[in-house]
Design a protein around this motif. Structure first.
Motif, PDB file in Angstrom:
ATOM      1  N   TYR A  13      -9.417  -3.387   2.740  1.00  9.36           N
ATOM      2  CA  TYR A  13      -9.670  -2.891   1.527  1.00  9.36           C
ATOM      3  C   TYR A  13     -10.248  -1.312   1.535  1.00  9.36           C
ATOM      4  O   TYR A  13      -9.510  -0.429   0.744  1.00  9.36           O
ATOM      5  CB  TYR A  13     -10.945  -3.503   0.829  1.00  9.36           C
ATOM      6  CG  TYR A  13     -10.593  -4.731   0.034  1.00  9.36           C
ATOM      7  CD1 TYR A  13      -9.340  -5.311  -0.057  1.00  9.36           C
ATOM      8  CD2 TYR A  13     -11.416  -5.618  -0.602  1.00  9.36           C
ATOM      9  CE1 TYR A  13      -8.875  -6.236  -0.674  1.00  9.36           C
ATOM     10  CE2 TYR A  13     -11.169  -6.808  -1.247  1.00  9.36           C
ATOM     11  CZ  TYR A  13      -9.969  -7.046  -1.196  1.00  9.36           C
ATOM     12  OH  TYR A  13      -9.377  -8.299  -1.946  1.00  9.36           O
ATOM     13  N   GLN A  14     -10.999  -1.128   2.225  1.00 11.96           N
ATOM     14  CA  GLN A  14     -11.389   0.395   2.497  1.00 11.96           C
ATOM     15  C   GLN A  14     -10.281   1.299   2.891  1.00 11.96           C
ATOM     16  O   GLN A  14     -10.328   2.315   2.244  1.00 11.96           O
ATOM     17  CB  GLN A  14     -12.634   0.537   3.594  1.00 11.96           C
ATOM     18  CG  GLN A  14     -13.046   1.777   3.395  1.00 11.96           C
ATOM     19  CD  GLN A  14     -14.705   1.758   4.603  1.00 11.96           C
ATOM     20  OE1 GLN A  14     -14.964   0.843   5.053  1.00 11.96           O
ATOM     21  NE2 GLN A  14     -14.973   2.962   4.478  1.00 11.96           N
ATOM     22  N   PHE A  70      -5.682   0.603  -9.068  1.00  9.49           N
ATOM     23  CA  PHE A  70      -6.611   0.449  -7.866  1.00  9.49           C
ATOM     24  C   PHE A  70      -6.775  -0.945  -7.813  1.00  9.49           C
ATOM     25  O   PHE A  70      -7.147  -1.612  -6.956  1.00  9.49           O
ATOM     26  CB  PHE A  70      -7.893   1.159  -8.060  1.00  9.49           C
ATOM     27  CG  PHE A  70      -7.778   2.614  -7.742  1.00  9.49           C
ATOM     28  CD1 PHE A  70      -7.762   3.071  -6.394  1.00  9.49           C
ATOM     29  CD2 PHE A  70      -7.756   3.716  -8.805  1.00  9.49           C
ATOM     30  CE1 PHE A  70      -7.350   4.106  -6.007  1.00  9.49           C
ATOM     31  CE2 PHE A  70      -7.775   5.020  -8.378  1.00  9.49           C
ATOM     32  CZ  PHE A  70      -7.605   5.331  -6.873  1.00  9.49           C
ATOM     33  N   SER A  71      -6.880  -1.758  -9.004  1.00  8.47           N
ATOM     34  CA  SER A  71      -7.039  -3.018  -8.973  1.00  8.47           C
ATOM     35  C   SER A  71      -5.816  -3.917  -8.182  1.00  8.47           C
ATOM     36  O   SER A  71      -6.224  -4.865  -7.518  1.00  8.47           O
ATOM     37  CB  SER A  71      -7.164  -3.727 -10.391  1.00  8.47           C
ATOM     38  OG  SER A  71      -8.117  -2.848 -11.116  1.00  8.47           O
ATOM     39  N   THR A 117      -7.979   1.666  -0.217  1.00 14.38           N
ATOM     40  CA  THR A 117      -8.494   2.477  -1.283  1.00 14.38           C
ATOM     41  C   THR A 117      -8.327   3.830  -0.928  1.00 14.38           C
ATOM     42  O   THR A 117      -7.957   5.061  -1.610  1.00 14.38           O
ATOM     43  CB  THR A 117      -9.771   2.187  -1.520  1.00 14.38           C
ATOM     44  OG1 THR A 117      -9.770   0.507  -1.671  1.00 14.38           O
ATOM     45  CG2 THR A 117     -10.507   2.641  -2.743  1.00 14.38           C
ATOM     46  N   TYR A 150      -6.063  -4.862  -4.501  1.00 17.46           N
ATOM     47  CA  TYR A 150      -6.952  -6.029  -4.021  1.00 17.46           C
ATOM     48  C   TYR A 150      -6.614  -7.474  -4.184  1.00 17.46           C
ATOM     49  O   TYR A 150      -7.020  -8.384  -3.485  1.00 17.46           O
ATOM     50  CB  TYR A 150      -8.379  -5.749  -4.607  1.00 17.46           C
ATOM     51  CG  TYR A 150      -8.774  -4.420  -4.464  1.00 17.46           C
ATOM     52  CD1 TYR A 150      -9.137  -3.847  -3.430  1.00 17.46           C
ATOM     53  CD2 TYR A 150      -9.284  -3.807  -5.465  1.00 17.46           C
ATOM     54  CE1 TYR A 150      -9.400  -2.419  -3.231  1.00 17.46           C
ATOM     55  CE2 TYR A 150      -9.857  -2.318  -5.514  1.00 17.46           C
ATOM     56  CZ  TYR A 150      -9.948  -1.794  -4.270  1.00 17.46           C
ATOM     57  OH  TYR A 150     -10.343  -0.794  -4.209  1.00 17.46           O
ATOM     58  N   THR A 196       0.918  -1.288   0.144  1.00 13.75           N
ATOM     59  CA  THR A 196      -0.123  -0.068  -0.097  1.00 13.75           C
ATOM     60  C   THR A 196       0.875   1.250  -0.126  1.00 13.75           C
ATOM     61  O   THR A 196       0.751   2.345  -0.884  1.00 13.75           O
ATOM     62  CB  THR A 196      -1.010   0.058   1.241  1.00 13.75           C
ATOM     63  OG1 THR A 196      -1.824  -1.283   1.337  1.00 13.75           O
ATOM     64  CG2 THR A 196      -2.112   1.011   1.154  1.00 13.75           C
ATOM     65  N   ARG A 207      -6.226   6.587  -3.027  1.00 18.13           N
ATOM     66  CA  ARG A 207      -6.874   7.742  -3.790  1.00 18.13           C
ATOM     67  C   ARG A 207      -6.634   9.314  -2.967  1.00 18.13           C
ATOM     68  O   ARG A 207      -6.335  10.117  -3.940  1.00 18.13           O
ATOM     69  CB  ARG A 207      -8.648   7.843  -3.202  1.00 18.13           C
ATOM     70  CG  ARG A 207      -9.266   8.814  -4.115  1.00 18.13           C
ATOM     71  CD  ARG A 207     -10.727   8.562  -4.049  1.00 18.13           C
ATOM     72  NE  ARG A 207     -11.058   7.087  -4.615  1.00 18.13           N
ATOM     73  CZ  ARG A 207     -11.247   6.960  -6.117  1.00 18.13           C
ATOM     74  NH1 ARG A 207     -11.217   7.945  -6.792  1.00 18.13           N
ATOM     75  NH2 ARG A 207     -11.517   5.687  -6.718  1.00 18.13           N
TER      76      ARG A 207
END
Length: 502
Positions: A162-163, A150-151, A166, A154, A42, A170
């Motif tokens: 995940y949240q 973004f893919s 993401t 995951y 991440t 962003r």
């Protein structure tokens, strides 16, 4: 004495060696643990997203092309160059979407970084209309590979984060874009740096992004192409079973839980991926509610793409960059911040979006339409800047609501597919609009006429969803009233029965 002291020294050195090795082993263990956790991919991907979107030269692309550096006419940029990007983007989007999963994301991200570097090499050193034509195709590769950003995450992190991941990704892209736009404006306004050197600075920044992309760990599997050693985890089995009970057409998850023993390119793996794609498609688009949200996504995103692509040409028409100072970078930075604030705020407002969401889509689309008409008819560059800020903030607010509503009702595989299909539909509509309105071989309209059409287009979207939203709200109100009437009748009946018994 000499022998004893040497012995002591030797023992001390042995202790130091042992202590140093244990510390080194501890550090190695910590590094290994960090690299295997969800934080490492991440963090690396967020770093890549920041540098890849930190492009100080982007808000000044049109002044650079039509100015003395490239000496291309405004009509050629408008009616010839930019349509090539649209056509190339459409041709690449679907194959890249499938290859992204098949090649397991990292390869596509590295390719994006490479083409991003090549993009600014061309902008800095290539001359002539042919080179700029190739530039548009090159940039179409960059934009079509954005789905991998973004893919990717995951496929390497657990579902429970995940949240959070993401949100970090962003935020990194928004921070990079805002910082890049602000830096470009400062270099132009305060330092008086010419556009060539701003492109050179951007080349250095995106080269850092390209280098960072190699640090990403390689995912072991894709979402659809599972590979030869994939074993379904308990978390995935649970989510797959839940998805099947909530709307999967098949109703079985046995095939999804099988271990794939064929090769990565085997017929079994490809047929499995095709079956999973088809199931995800049916799950995504058999819900009438999700179809309406996806329809707005595709329609509004098409209009947003067109306005974002051609806004610099409109600004250059209102106030030519050769005769005045350009504030495109500052406007883009402010617009991104306002849009991010609107998207953040909407996440903390408690609204029954199932009832009022479509009405909100219609109302804020009307705001966007008014903003586009303001940009079209004004002769003031500052009024045009203000209209762009209002339009982009409205779009970012609504797309956040739409993405949240769709993601809330789908599994991650279905969401990824829905994201790809909606964007492909938007680009397909954009290509049709470009071929008819912009392309020099068709109507070849001037930039002001184009924006009048875009404003009318958003007005049509607004009218469509205002009608649909009013119908949904009235239907909900009538159903609620009927339920209340039925409850009151049952309550009165129970009272009569209880009094009769008494």
């Amino acid at each position: 004495m000499i022998r004893n002291s040497s012995t002591v020294e030797s023992g001390g050195s042995e202790c130091n060696t042992f202590g140093g090795s244990s510390v080194a082993a501890g550090l190695m263990g910590c590094c290994k643990e960090f690299r295997s956790s969800w934080v490492f991919p991440t963090a690396v991907l967020s770093l890549y997203g920041f540098f890849a979107n930190c492009r100080p030269a982007e808000p000044f692309l049109t002044p650079y092309l039509v100015g003395p550096y490239k000496n291309i006419s405004e009509e050629q940029v408008n009616n010839y160059l930019f349509p090539i990007w649209t056509y190339s983007y459409l041709a690449l989007l679907l194959p890249v979407f499938l290859l992204t999963d098949f090649l397991r994301y990292k390869v596509i991200i590295v390719i994006q970084g490479l083409f991003l570097v090549n993009n600014y090499i061309l902008l800095c050193f290539a001359q002539g209309l042919t080179a700029m034509t190739f530039l548009q195709v090159n940039f179409a590769v960059v934009t079509s590979t954005e789905v991998a950003y973004f893919s990717y995450i995951y496929s390497v992190i657990p579902t429970r984060v995940y949240q959070r991941a993401t949100g970090y990704l962003r935020s990194a892209t928004l921070a990079g874009y805002t910082f890049g736009s602000s830096l470009g404006q400062v270099l132009v306004s305060a330092a008086g740096v010419n556009y060539f050197y701003i492109n050179a600075v951007t080349l250095g920044i995106v080269s850092v992004a390209f280098a960072v992309s190699f640090c990403l760990p390689m995912p072991q599997r894709g979402m659809f192409f599972r590979g030869e050693t994939d074993v379904t985890t308990p978390q995935e089995s649970h989510s797959s079973a839940q998805a099947s009970t909530e709307g999967t057409v098949d109703g079985t998850v046995e095939e999804e839980e099988k271990v794939t023993h064929g090769g990565w390119c085997s017929c079994k793996n490809i047929s499995y991926a095709a079956h999973l794609l088809w199931r995800s498609f049916l799950q995504s688009y058999t819900s009438k509610k999700l179809v309406y949200w996806s329809l707005w996504w595709a329609l509004a995103t098409m209009g947003y793409f067109q306005i974002f692509n051609y806004i610099q040409l409109l600004w250059n028409h209102i106030e030519p960059s050769g005769s005045s100072l350009v504030y495109n970078g500052g406007v883009e930075a402010i617009t991104t911040l306002v849009g991010a604030a609107a998207a953040f705020t909407i996440g903390h407002i408690k609204v029954t979006w199932e009832v009022w969401g479509e009405l909100a889509l219609g109302m804020f689309s009307a705001v966007g339409s008014v903003a586009v008409f303001l940009m079209s008819f004004t002769s003031s560059i500052w009024a045009s800047y203000a209209g762009y800020v209002i339009f982009k903030a409205s779009y970012m607010l609504l797309i956040t609501i739409t993405m949240f509503q769709i993601a809330e009702n789908l599994s991650m595989e279905c969401y990824a597919l829905t994201f790809g299909i909606n964007n492909f539909t938007a680009v397909l509509l954009q290509t049709i609009m470009t071929a008819i309105v912009v392309d020099e071989r068709a109507l070849g309209m001037d930039i002001v006429s184009q924006f009048i059409i875009y404003g009318s287009y958003y007005a049509a979207i607004s009218l469509l969803f205002l009608i649909r939203g009013t119908y949904t709200a009235c239907e909900h109100y009538c159903r609620r009233k009927m339920d209340l009437d039925q409850q009151s009748r049952e309550h009165a009946k129970n009272e009569v029965l209880s009094s009769y018994k008494f």
